[in-house]
Design an enzyme around this catalytic site. Structure first.
Site, PDB file in Angstrom:
ATOM      1  N   HIS A   1       0.508  -1.553   0.049  1.00 16.90           N
ATOM      2  CA  HIS A   1       0.025  -0.241  -0.115  1.00 16.90           C
ATOM      3  C   HIS A   1       0.772   1.439   0.120  1.00 16.90           C
ATOM      4  O   HIS A   1       2.039   1.235   0.889  1.00 16.90           O
ATOM      5  CB  HIS A   1      -0.682  -0.408   1.523  1.00 16.90           C
ATOM      6  CG  HIS A   1      -2.032   1.140   1.443  1.00 16.90           C
ATOM      7  ND1 HIS A   1      -2.082   2.870   1.217  1.00 16.90           N
ATOM      8  CD2 HIS A   1      -3.418   1.134   1.110  1.00 16.90           C
ATOM      9  CE1 HIS A   1      -2.860   2.353   0.987  1.00 16.90           C
ATOM     10  NE2 HIS A   1      -4.043   1.994   1.345  1.00 16.90           N
TER      11      HIS A   1
ATOM     12  N   ARG B   1      -7.110  10.076  -0.037  1.00 20.11           N
ATOM     13  CA  ARG B   1      -6.896  11.185  -1.422  1.00 20.11           C
ATOM     14  C   ARG B   1      -7.700  10.779  -2.257  1.00 20.11           C
ATOM     15  O   ARG B   1      -8.053  11.788  -3.273  1.00 20.11           O
ATOM     16  CB  ARG B   1      -5.578  10.193  -2.001  1.00 20.11           C
ATOM     17  CG  ARG B   1      -4.101  10.031  -1.368  1.00 20.11           C
ATOM     18  CD  ARG B   1      -2.987   8.776  -3.315  1.00 20.11           C
ATOM     19  NE  ARG B   1      -3.339   7.639  -1.994  1.00 20.11           N
ATOM     20  CZ  ARG B   1      -3.019   6.678  -2.673  1.00 20.11           C
ATOM     21  NH1 ARG B   1      -3.013   6.854  -3.462  1.00 20.11           N
ATOM     22  NH2 ARG B   1      -3.358   5.574  -1.479  1.00 20.11           N
TER      23      ARG B   1
END
Ligand code: FAD
Length: 634
Positions: free
Chosen positions: A250, A270
């Site tokens: 990740h 994000r």
């Protein structure tokens, strides 16, 4: 001398109490099967509970253009077309029903203004698709599934006077062996963590739902119980694993302070507007849009920013590229000397959204950073970097039923392989475990029905052998042997440094050599003290699994001479169409060795193939394979 071992009989036992396990158990119980749920951790503590961002399902609540075909395409693209396409199809079609069903069990997802289940943007998903509950979606999912199980137990009580007559949870109980008879599953062997007492479960069907393998790596978002037990149990029972070279790093784990290194910062940061910057303050992701994604991502910050309010007329920002792409970009920035003081990059939401918005949409992230790192994410950027997060590889199963090649052995959720190909899209795991948890529970029930009255009987010798093996770290044969904590650290370092995010043949060869040595040392790990809650002993038993799984990862990673999804080779930096249809299948060869064979991927059904434009497929497929496409044959 064998002790008097506690014994239970069930129709179906489910190993793991995360989302996949609980959904499988609910289904098996619904099909009238006496079901046990066995969990190494406390009931309610599983990876699923940690899931933050949400559950991907093409419900079309926020953008009505979404549907199962778009979700299917996104999933296949994210996995670079190496996915088991039948699993991706079932997943895309069934995920909306599984999310709705959760609400009938009592879940309450966040809402849109007009009262529908709200859906958020996430990397690789064309439309807002993740049903969520703030950034605590996994908690709501587990809470709901547990509540459903309790309600089933209450129903059973009304009928039988016993809450546990049809479904019972055994928690803090670790399975160490599976039993077979006549080539079929017959049961499993376990110990209670608190007392060290052994217990055996006799059952003709076992559903593995044990989650991931991250604890073989030094920097990981995974917690202590993710030692690849299901993967290793399946291998030792004669099942096969696929796609083990594909691990997902990740892109945004916390890199500071050291005590929390690896802990996840959800992609929702994000999705909700957060951007990545290097130490020069540059928003660098625009430099890393690969050719295959050029048409779908904004090329300027202005366009990327407009997308949040007007997604129909703008392309999404590259911070929302699939995880493998973002992780590699961060890795390159740090390597080029443009990283933060602690070896990450900056993730900035503070300058992009108001304090109120951040607190409302990302409450757990706020608390995680405030409490663990004394960073106020509403006022300053976070320092983040790649962390080992998810394993795409796992038990090879029949997509419709979840059964492995071993009769009676099923797998679902993160410990099964195929669905996500070479890279999983965020949010696709929670939906995967609901869709395939249900299917595995149904598959196991159908299998049990098919056996009629005859059930494979556990062999007494196998129980004695399981007991002996579990006690080996206490025995005089290993006295004064290796310390399991030291061997574990060695294994983690080997995997992190030599089979990590960027891989090279010579390093992986070194890793395989190191694993040979670690195997020898694992055989002689010894522990002191008693069996009552003894973490050293627990780790000694887990090590056997981590070693086998690490061997699978290293062997497959060395074999695959290309870069695709979660697997990046420094010495073979590009994706190669000739490798797209090759699956690497692993099976156990003795106690601590594995055999690898190449297997051809079954070609996609024509009507699914035709869902893609020929120009896109050309980026992944060989010319020969494209022959059957509608545009090619037109
Ligand atoms: P888990 O939930 O991992 O459960 C495994 C179970 O198996 C546990 O109960 C464990 O105790 C048990 N077990 C293991 N070994 C044994 C054994 N030997 N004997 C008995 N029991 C055993 N995915 C998304 O889709 N969306 C997200 O927003 C998201 N966010 C995430 C955030 C974090 C921090 C992490 C770590 C993961 C996230 N994921 C997300 C991934 C997702 O949470 C997991 O892939 C998923 O929950 C796995 O579910 P599972 O049911 O397969 O296994």
């Amino acid at each position: 001398m064998s002790e008097n071992i506690e014994k239970h009989d069930y129709d179906v036992i489910v190993i793991g109490a995360g989302g996949a396990g609980l959904r499988a158990a609910i289904e098996a119980r619904a099909q009238g099967k006496r079901t046990a749920i066995i969990s190494k951790s406390l009931f309610g503590k599983a990876h699923t509970v940690m899931a933050e961002g949400g559950c991907a399902a093409a419900m079309g609540n926020v953008n009505s253009n979404d549907n199962w075909m778009v979700h299917y395409r996104d999933t296949m693209r994210g996995g670079k077309f190496l996915n088991n396409w039948r699993m991706a199809e079932l997943h895309a079609k069934e995920a909306p029903d599984r999310v709705w069903e959760l609400e009938t069990y009592g879940a309450l997802f966040d809402r849109t203004k007009d009262g529908k289940i709200s859906q958020r943007n996430f990397g690789g998903h064309t439309y807002p698709r993740l049903a969520h509950v703030g950034d605590r979606t996994g908690l709501e999912l587990i809470r709901t599934l547990q509540q459903k199980i309790v309600s089933l137990q209450q129903e059973d009580y009304k009928e039988t006077g016993d809450y546990e007559s049809n479904i019972r949870v055994f928690h803090e109980c670790t399975i160490t062996e599976l039993f077979k008879a006549d080539g079929k599953i017959a049961g499993a062997f376990a110990y209670y963590r608190s007392t060290g007492q052994f217990v055996r479960f006799d059952a003709p069907a076992v559903v593995l739902a044990t989650g991931g393998v991250g604890k073989s790596y030094q920097v990981t978002s995974n917690s202590w119980e993710y030692t690849g037990d299901g993967h290793a149990l399946a291998l030792r029972a004669g099942a096969t694993l696929i796609n083990m070279e594909f691990l997902q790093f990740h892109p945004t784990g916390m890199v500071w302070p050291p005590s929390v290194k690896g802990i996840l910062v959800t992609e929702s940061v994000r999705g909700d507007g957060g951007i990545l910057k290097n130490s020069d303050g540059k928003r660098f992701m625009f430099d890393y849009i690969p050719d295959v994604f050029k048409d779908q991502y904004a090329t300027t910050p202005e366009e990327g920013d407009r997308w949040y309010d007007d997604p129909d007329n703008n392309r999404r920002p590259p911070e929302l590229l699939p995880r493998d792409e973002v992780a590699r970009a961060i890795n390159s920035e740090v390597k080029a000397g443009r990283g933060t003081p602690h070896g990450g990059v900056y993730l900035d939401i503070a300058s992009r959204r108001s304090k109120e918005e951040i607190l409302k949409r990302l409450p757990s992230m706020y608390h995680q950073f405030k409490e663990l790192a004394d960073v106020d994410i509403t006022a300053e950027p976070m320092e983040v970097g790649p962390t080992c997060h998810y394993v795409m590889g796992g038990v090879e199963v029949d997509p419709d039923t979840g059964m492995s090649v071993v009769p009676g052995l099923f797998a679902a959720g993160e410990c099964s392989g195929g669905m996500h190909g070479s890279n999983r899209l965020g949010g696709n795991s929670l939906s995967d475990l609901l869709v395939f948890g249900r299917r595995a529970g149904a598959g196991a029930s159908e299998y049990v029905d098919g056996l009629g009255g005859t059930r494979p009987a556990v062999l007494t010798d196998d129980v004695a052998e399981a007991e002996q093996r579990a006690l080996l770290p206490f025995s005089s044969a290993t006295e004064g042997g290796e310390n399991p904590f030291v061997v574990h650290q060695e294994l983690q370092k080997t995997m992190n440094d030599l089979v990590g995010i960027i891989r090279k043949a010579d390093e992986m060869e070194l890793a395989l050599k190191a694993l040979e040595d670690i195997a020898t040392r694992t055989r002689t790990v010894s522990v002191e003290g008693a069996r009552v809650f003894n973490p050293g002993w627990h780790l000694a038993l887990d090590l056997r699994n981590m070693l086998l799984v690490s061997l699978c990862v290293a062997k497959a990673a060395l074999e695959r001479q290309e870069s695709r999804g979660g697997h990046t080779r420094d010495d073979y930096p590009v994706m190669d169409s000739d490798w797209r249809h090759v699956l690497l299948q692993l099976s156990a060869l003795g106690e601590d060795n594995v055999e690898l064979v190449r297997k051809e991927q079954v070609p996609m059904r024509p009507e699914l193939f035709d869902l893609f434009e020929l120009d896109e497929l050309k980026k992944y497929y060989t010319g020969e394979e494209l022959g059957g496409h509608r545009a090619d044959s037109a």
